[in-house]
Design an enzyme around this catalytic site. Sequence first.
Site, PDB file in Angstrom:
ATOM      1  N   ASP A  84       0.834  -1.203   0.000  1.00  0.00           N
ATOM      2  CA  ASP A  84       0.000   0.000   0.000  1.00  0.00           C
ATOM      3  C   ASP A  84       0.874   1.261   0.000  1.00  0.00           C
ATOM      4  O   ASP A  84       1.998   1.260   0.506  1.00  0.00           O
ATOM      5  CB  ASP A  84      -0.886  -0.034   1.252  1.00  0.00           C
ATOM      6  CG  ASP A  84      -1.877   1.098   1.316  1.00  0.00           C
ATOM      7  OD1 ASP A  84      -2.722   1.189   0.417  1.00  0.00           O
ATOM      8  OD2 ASP A  84      -1.795   1.895   2.273  1.00  0.00           O
ATOM      9  N   GLU A 126       1.605   0.045  -4.777  1.00  0.00           N
ATOM     10  CA  GLU A 126       0.543   0.979  -5.154  1.00  0.00           C
ATOM     11  C   GLU A 126       1.151   2.365  -5.325  1.00  0.00           C
ATOM     12  O   GLU A 126       1.497   3.028  -4.351  1.00  0.00           O
ATOM     13  CB  GLU A 126      -0.557   1.028  -4.085  1.00  0.00           C
ATOM     14  CG  GLU A 126      -1.694   1.944  -4.488  1.00  0.00           C
ATOM     15  CD  GLU A 126      -2.424   2.575  -3.300  1.00  0.00           C
ATOM     16  OE1 GLU A 126      -3.586   2.972  -3.469  1.00  0.00           O
ATOM     17  OE2 GLU A 126      -1.819   2.682  -2.219  1.00  0.00           O
TER      18      GLU A 126
END
Length: 619
Positions: free
Chosen positions: A334, A363
Amino acid sequence: MKTITHLSFYFIWVIFSSSAFAQKITLSHVEPAFWWVGMKNPELQILVHGPGIGQAQVSLSYKGVNLSGIEKVESPNYLFLNLQISPDAIAGKVPIVFKIGKKTFTHQYELRTKSSSTNRIQGFSPADVLYLIMPDRFSNGNQQNDTIAGMYEGTHRNKPFGRHGGDLKGISNHLDYIKNLGVTAIWLNPVLENNQRRESYHGYAITDLYQVDRRFGSNEEYVSFVNQSHQSGLKVIQDMVANHIGIEHWLMKDLPEKDWIHDSQAKEPMLTSYRTGTPSDPYASQFDLRKMTDGWFVPSMPDINQTNPRFATYLIQNSLWWIEYAGIDGIRMDTYPYPDKEFMANYAAALQNEYPKFNLVGEAWINSVPMTAYWQKGFKGTDGYVTQLPSVTDFPFYGTVIQALQEEGNWDTGLVRLYMLLGQDFIYPNPNNNVIFLDNHDLTRFFLSIGRDIQKFKLGITLLLTTRGIPQLYYGTELLMDGDGSVHPDVRKDFPGGWPGDPINAFTGQGRNASQNEAYEHIKKLLDWRKTQSVIHTGKLMHYLPEDNVYVYFRYTANESVMVILNGSSQEKNLSTKRFSERLQSFKQARDIISGENFSDLTTLKVPAKTSLVLELKK
């Protein structure tokens, strides 16, 4: 009077000291709880947390294991033990002795044997299609874990921001559905403990990095889920977070060192700017860079300082622990541009060094091709940064597809946008390793983005599953689920049929309406075909400038070729193939894998309005 006072203090001190020495030595946390012999990196850092443990003397005696260092930190309740584990060390219990005054305590630290199974830790590649699931919103397989004593939030399915009760058992119960859809890997939003006071359902405010959230299941149930997935031919991608933790994390109640968290002593810590292009900006100011990377993501998610060497090691070991313990096949990291980028390079390198087949995707929510490519392994920028990340999320692809499908075709609008986007792939070290998608847990659902037009929907799906990259589907996309990304719960709705008593069960064809079945069958047909198509997995891509909003591209190898035609216009086209002769070459026939129609003459192809053809070419 003074003498009495001094004597009183003396007796109080004696009583206090005696009491302190009489207390048992207790350990609140030992992390990682166990480790393995046979790891390539012989070094292991063990975090030990307990009342006053910082004053303990520590020793151990175990063949092949050496206590190479003991680090004390600001908090008196921590010790960091550095171990060297030699290649000839064997699995067993390592007795670590803690001594404070006359009291001793022996902790039996377990060393296990590293797995040699070839069915574990497979990595993921363009041969895969990832199916993204938000565990809390997919299926409730065990209602007994909906509310757990000692955890702040129970299940309140009527609240959009509340927990709805989905769990690992629910996903395990529907592995057949996932497999039959045709995907090859499952990516779960974070499953680790999120014991936050509110809005903990999404999983991104982790409060224990070594514990699966008990409302999803236990650590053992997670391992069982991974094993069941592997037995079903499905890989598992674990969502991890290195940028922040939850405000309720046990570390926040007693930080080892103040600098483990940025602005940990500030009354109102600085929040991030969310300007993800800043770390790659050659002209960025230190002020803007610090605000981006050191600012808290939100007030409930403290920002980790990855430049602290002990926390850096802690984070790397944590991911290695989950890889070896659970046998996961990949990690989706993330908020990849938010942490210290040198740490992220070291992190990615450490995981791949230990597990060469392992893959991880970062990400990078950036709508810029060069700023996205900056993070991918092999990119050479002017600042000398050497990234080690194999795969990046392709947000430029996502944004371009949505825009292209919504426009009429012209010189620089409509499907020509796809051509211009992919024409920039020379910037990526490996565009085939980009994770491509049409929506996810943060974005407006694809069906809503293209105006609930099922023909445009099928065009987008065809592109996703036949162009370069690693496709990712979001749960419920196959059901035409929609929702506005500006309101997060709106795109994180429950899968119909995942809860006892649901009036509709979309896990079955009977529970889906005609449009849903049309979408489902289109996706399934492409996925079932794609699984065995090395020409799609590893083949080259050649595309042609769109004309009249018709985009044509080929995936090909030395012996195979697939021709994909996307007609984005509202009119049927009779497409002359003369200009594609470079790729058609000696191919004279074709079969459309979507309709099953056979073509014996490829001179002209009829393509209905807003439809696609995926032609397996034959000589």
